[in-house]
Structures are given as C-alpha cells and as structure tokens.
Motif scaffolding. Sequence first.
Motif, PDB file in Angstrom:
ATOM      1  N   CYS A 101      51.329   1.054  46.929  1.00 14.39           N
ATOM      2  CA  CYS A 101      52.348   0.478  47.093  1.00 14.39           C
ATOM      3  C   CYS A 101      53.617   1.337  46.262  1.00 14.39           C
ATOM      4  O   CYS A 101      54.798   1.209  46.639  1.00 14.39           O
ATOM      5  N   ARG A 102      53.459   1.669  45.068  1.00  7.44           N
ATOM      6  CA  ARG A 102      54.207   2.343  44.275  1.00  7.44           C
ATOM      7  C   ARG A 102      54.690   3.728  44.916  1.00  7.44           C
ATOM      8  O   ARG A 102      55.689   4.229  44.991  1.00  7.44           O
ATOM      9  N   THR A 103      53.430   4.526  45.461  1.00  8.14           N
ATOM     10  CA  THR A 103      53.550   5.823  46.093  1.00  8.14           C
ATOM     11  C   THR A 103      54.671   5.717  47.185  1.00  8.14           C
ATOM     12  O   THR A 103      55.493   6.716  47.568  1.00  8.14           O
ATOM     13  N   LEU A 104      54.278   4.822  48.238  1.00 10.75           N
ATOM     14  CA  LEU A 104      54.920   4.713  49.508  1.00 10.75           C
ATOM     15  C   LEU A 104      56.166   3.866  49.519  1.00 10.75           C
ATOM     16  O   LEU A 104      56.853   3.807  50.379  1.00 10.75           O
ATOM     17  N   GLY A 105      56.332   3.337  48.365  1.00 12.90           N
ATOM     18  CA  GLY A 105      57.805   2.636  48.185  1.00 12.90           C
ATOM     19  C   GLY A 105      57.640   1.199  48.913  1.00 12.90           C
ATOM     20  O   GLY A 105      58.769   0.983  49.745  1.00 12.90           O
ATOM     21  N   LEU A 106      56.559   0.696  49.311  1.00 11.70           N
ATOM     22  CA  LEU A 106      56.491  -0.636  50.179  1.00 11.70           C
ATOM     23  C   LEU A 106      57.267  -1.641  49.660  1.00 11.70           C
ATOM     24  O   LEU A 106      57.070  -2.045  48.379  1.00 11.70           O
ATOM     25  N   PRO A 107      58.297  -2.143  50.454  1.00 12.89           N
ATOM     26  CA  PRO A 107      58.804  -3.386  49.761  1.00 12.89           C
ATOM     27  C   PRO A 107      57.947  -4.323  49.637  1.00 12.89           C
ATOM     28  O   PRO A 107      56.881  -4.746  50.228  1.00 12.89           O
ATOM     29  N   LYS A 108      58.376  -5.393  48.804  1.00 12.42           N
ATOM     30  CA  LYS A 108      57.128  -6.462  48.435  1.00 12.42           C
ATOM     31  C   LYS A 108      57.206  -7.495  49.510  1.00 12.42           C
ATOM     32  O   LYS A 108      56.467  -8.358  49.583  1.00 12.42           O
ATOM     33  N   LEU A 109      58.296  -7.483  50.190  1.00  4.08           N
ATOM     34  CA  LEU A 109      58.223  -8.445  51.438  1.00  4.08           C
ATOM     35  C   LEU A 109      57.060  -8.185  52.261  1.00  4.08           C
ATOM     36  O   LEU A 109      56.619  -9.214  53.045  1.00  4.08           O
TER      37      LEU A 109
END
Length: 251
Positions: free
Chosen positions: A23-31
């Motif tokens: 999640c942090r590396t790929l920059g996935l939004p929390k939504l």
Amino acid sequence: MTRARLASLLLLAALLAAWEAACRTLGLPKLVLPPPSAVATSLWQGLASGYFWPHLQATMLELLLGVAGGCAVGFGAGIALAESAPLRRLLMPYVVASQVVPKLALAPLFVLWFGFGMTSTVVITALICFFPLLENTLTALQQVPPERLELFRMLGATRAQTLWRLKLPSGLPGILAGLRVAVVLALVGAVVGEFIGASRGLGALVIASQGTMDTSLMFAVLVLIAALGMSVYQATLLLERWLLLPFTRNS
C-alpha cells in the motif's frame, strides 16, 4: 502444536507486513485498499468508543438464535428421516429444493413476511444451518455397522433403545461435524440477512460503511466478523471434545 501456532502467527505477520508495504510503495488510496495500520486504527476507535458493541451483540444474538433453532430442527428432522424410509422418500426432495434456492433471493420475502429487524435475519440463519445438521445426522445414523445392529436385535433392544444407545453414540462424530459446518454457515446467513433486513448488526455496518465510502471501517468490520466466526468455531470444537470425552476414555 505450539510450533504450528507460532508458524501461523508468523505467516499472518508476514502477510500484514507485505500488505502494508504494498500500500505504501504503490501509493494505493485508502478508498481502494487501506493499509493494515488504517484498518487497525478504525478497529481500535470503534471498539474504544463503543460504536461496534451494539452491532456485535446484535449479530451474536441472531447467530445464537438461528443456530439453536436451525440445528434443533435439523437434528430432529435428521433422526426422523433416518428412522423412517417412507418419510425420507416423501420429504427429502422438498428439503433439497428448499436448500438449492439462494437464501439471498429469499431474503426480501422474509423481510416482507417478518418485517425488518432480528426476526427475518434469525429465520435466514436458521434456514442456512438447518440442512448441514440434517444431512450429517441422517448419514451418520445410517452408517452404523450392521453387525452391531444385529447384536442389538438379538438382545431384544427396542427401536428407541437402539437409537439412543447405539446409533446416536456411533454417529456423534459425524453429527458434530455437521454442527461445525452449520455454525460457520450460520454466521454467513446472519450477515447476509443484515445486508437486507436490519438496521443493526455487523452486516448492516458493512452496508453503512460502503455508503459512506469508509473502506477502512469496512475492513475493520470484516475483521470483527472473522474474529466472531473463529470464536464460535472454537467453542464448537470445545463442545465436541467435551461430548466425545467419555468415548475416548472408554477406548
């Protein structure tokens, strides 16, 4: 056993760490996909504030009532069908037909008949966990060794004595296996019922979090559902060990 549990916990920790890193590396939004840290924060806030407790209690009550009602009817029906071949031939097609219809399709009808709230959800839950116990009870009672049945006939045992002293003890492991399956499916039934016909419960909370686009809250509720399911399953295992303890001692 300790090593297996430790390995399981290490696997869980590794999966959560990989999830967090992705999640942090790929920059996935929390939504789209919240990291475990955000889910843990939502879970802690909901528990600490008391927001989750009424919903958790509602789902637990629906689960217990549905399991009690559905398993009682399923166990009694399984005994009746196992003891009466004509009754089995008459009713079994209707029992199977009642189970192949998706319960999600029946949920609006139950809401129409029983109204919004706990009653319709309990009925769905009972209907879902009814069949596994019926099928396992029926199968277990029919698989008693023939030589034991012949011995009871030679000793002059009545039908009730044969059922109580031979068939039920011999079939108890299979019946309890059906109970384990029924308990797991019952939680699914309770949550699905809450999707449609409840304003309180973990299933209703999932729908509410979806409406507010709070994915972290939704994952936190899913964690609660998983924890509740594991707890009930473990309680079923403890009940099984307690019921089978006299037979293991005798063996």
